[in-house]
Design an enzyme around this catalytic site. Structure first.
Site, PDB file in Angstrom:
ATOM      1  N   GLU A   1      62.527  29.110  43.388  1.00 10.48           N
ATOM      2  CA  GLU A   1      61.394  28.316  42.905  1.00 10.48           C
ATOM      3  C   GLU A   1      61.964  27.110  42.177  1.00 10.48           C
ATOM      4  OE1 GLU A   1      58.126  29.922  40.610  1.00 10.48           O
ATOM      5  OE2 GLU A   1      58.355  31.889  41.561  1.00 10.48           O
TER       6      GLU A   1
ATOM      7  N   GLU B   1      62.204  36.194  37.851  1.00  8.93           N
ATOM      8  CA  GLU B   1      62.227  35.594  36.497  1.00  8.93           C
ATOM      9  C   GLU B   1      62.368  36.661  35.414  1.00  8.93           C
ATOM     10  OE1 GLU B   1      58.865  32.933  36.166  1.00  8.93           O
ATOM     11  OE2 GLU B   1      59.417  31.844  37.982  1.00  8.93           O
TER      12      GLU B   1
ATOM     13  N   TRP C   1      57.813  37.264  30.096  1.00 10.60           N
ATOM     14  CA  TRP C   1      56.383  37.147  30.403  1.00 10.60           C
ATOM     15  C   TRP C   1      55.890  38.107  31.478  1.00 10.60           C
ATOM     16  CZ3 TRP C   1      59.744  32.932  30.170  1.00 10.60           C
ATOM     17  CH2 TRP C   1      60.377  32.575  31.361  1.00 10.60           C
TER      18      TRP C   1
ATOM     19  N   HIS D   1      53.545  39.079  42.145  1.00 12.48           N
ATOM     20  CA  HIS D   1      53.056  39.006  40.767  1.00 12.48           C
ATOM     21  C   HIS D   1      52.092  40.173  40.535  1.00 12.48           C
ATOM     22  CE1 HIS D   1      54.397  34.755  41.118  1.00 12.48           C
ATOM     23  NE2 HIS D   1      54.530  34.819  39.812  1.00 12.48           N
TER      24      HIS D   1
ATOM     25  N   TYR E   1      62.454  25.587  36.721  1.00 15.93           N
ATOM     26  CA  TYR E   1      61.540  24.510  36.346  1.00 15.93           C
ATOM     27  C   TYR E   1      62.113  23.746  35.150  1.00 15.93           C
ATOM     28  CZ  TYR E   1      58.126  26.941  39.261  1.00 15.93           C
ATOM     29  OH  TYR E   1      57.481  27.525  40.323  1.00 15.93           O
TER      30      TYR E   1
END
Length: 401
Positions: free
Chosen positions: A314, A188, A193, A125, A273
């Site tokens: 994840e 992702e 984002w 990240h 998720y």
């Protein structure tokens, strides 16, 4: 497809089953012996078992944890088979990562996981290289072109990649060889984002899929060819929430949006998720479960078609769906997650499931990874992790031989 997990001898190297595994091209043809052995073992394990993972397993756990340093171990009696870590802020030369964990502690735990035979995976990240913005403030127009060759931030970004390279080879086995790492950069990317995201057909950013692919390829070339980092398997992991589920063609297109090519990816992953942590008052758990199976099936099929390893890189916590399942038929971990993992021959190809870290800020949400030992879902999680199809650290065959 029925898999007799008990038929796999956990004391023998899983590479002994390699004759039945699909062949896959490696991103790094010069990868180190232990990394090559791990790739071969994972290929041979495909369809035979899946592994229980956890992010920051020994760093962040429940306040009421007693003797054990791991929520997974406190419930199941063993550590995860896959240990996740993050190197965000290594790019800035910090001593601690994005979550405040000292990098020296991360190195120690990476070596510990390797020593017990588990798989080590690392995400990144990073802050935005143009603005310096962190999580939640990571986007800025033109960021990816700025770090590509010819861009105004290219030289600076190579310095960041150099620090990443130093970290990725900094943990070694007793013989001095850097331990194998499943490296998951730019994850992702189908979202909106992170600075590297091109988005998807649902919502695009100013970054094009071609620019994302070039960023990925540039990163691999720098680490592999310039810096000589040869202990990595590269994992690609789109975000499920921005994948169009209208039909098979749409799902496939969005999953592969920005895909850098088969020569540049070792593991086809999925960060999901969306199908796992929804409010059952708003989302029908049965529909969510069907979508989860659909996505795992897609990843499994693509892995078989392209000769790649596959993983749920994840996953959220299904505890929000607990009320939707009859405890006699299995709670959210068995009734929801395990049933999806074993739904068909394609979902069984997904090699691991990694819930996120047990951080206090995520408590009460679906991103809060694994249950506490005194949780109402502890027994259910134990049943999930100890199912014959699943593996923890103490039931893994040797993966590095």
């Amino acid at each position: 497809m029925t898999v007799d997990a008990a038929a796999v001898d956990s004391s023998a190297p899983i590479s002994s089953f390699a004759a039945t595994a699909p062949q896959a091209s490696a991103v790094d043809p010069h990868c180190l012996p232990k990394t090559r052995a791990l790739a071969e073992s994972l290929r041979a394990a495909t369809g035979r078992f899946a592994m229980v993972g956890h992010q920051d397993d020994t760093f962040r756990h429940h306040v009421d944890l007693s003797a054990a340093d791991s929520d997974v171990k406190a419930i199941t009696g063993a550590y995860p088979a896959v240990w996740g870590f993050d190197m965000g802020r290594i790019e800035l030369g910090w001593k601690r990562n994005i979550d405040g964990v000292p990098f020296e502690d991360i190195r120690r735990e990476m070596r510990r996981a390797y020593d017990m035979g588990s798989v080590v995976t690392v995400s990144w990240h990073s802050v935005n290289p143009v603005t310096g913005g962190g999580y939640g403030d990571n986007m800025a127009p033109g960021t990816v072109p700025a770090v590509l060759p010819g861009g105004r931030m290219h030289d600076r970004y190579l310095e960041w990649l150099g620090r990443a390279a130093d970290f990725l080879v900094s943990v070694t086995a007793p013989d001095g060889e850097p331990i194998p790492i499943v490296f998951r950069p730019y994850h992702e990317h189908t979202g909106t984002w992170f600075w590297w995201c091109p988005g998807s057909s649902i919502e695009a950013t100013d970054t094009t899929p071609a620019e994302y692919a070039e960023l990925w390829q540039m990163t691999v070339e720098y680490l592999r060819d310039v810096r000589g980092v040869h202990n990595l398997l590269y994992a690609y992991s789109p975000d499920r929430s921005r994948i169009d589920m209208t039909d098979g063609a749409s799902r496939r297109a969005d999953y592969l949006h920005g895909y850098p090519g088969d020569d540049w990816v070792d593991v086809l992953g999925l960060d999901d998720y969306w199908d796992i942590d929804q409010d059952p008052a708003t989302f029908d758990p049965a529909d969510c479960h069907a979508d989860l199976v659909t996505m795992l099936t897609l990843v499994g099929r693509l892995g078989r078609e392209r000769g790649k390893l596959t993983a749920a890189t994840e996953v959220g916590s299904p505890r929000g769906f607990a009320a939707a399942f009859d405890p006699a038929a299995g709670g959210p971990w068995v009734g929801y997650m395990l049933s999806a993992a074993t739904a068909n021959e394609w979902t069984r190809r997904v090699l691991w499931y990694l819930p996120w870290r047990n951080c206090e800020e995520a408590d009460g949400g679906g991103a809060y990874g694994t249950p506490a030992p005194d949780s109402a879902y502890a027994d259910d999680f134990r049943d999930f992790a100890r199912d014959a199809f699943m593996r923890l650290s103490d039931t893994l065959p040797p993966l590095y031989m």
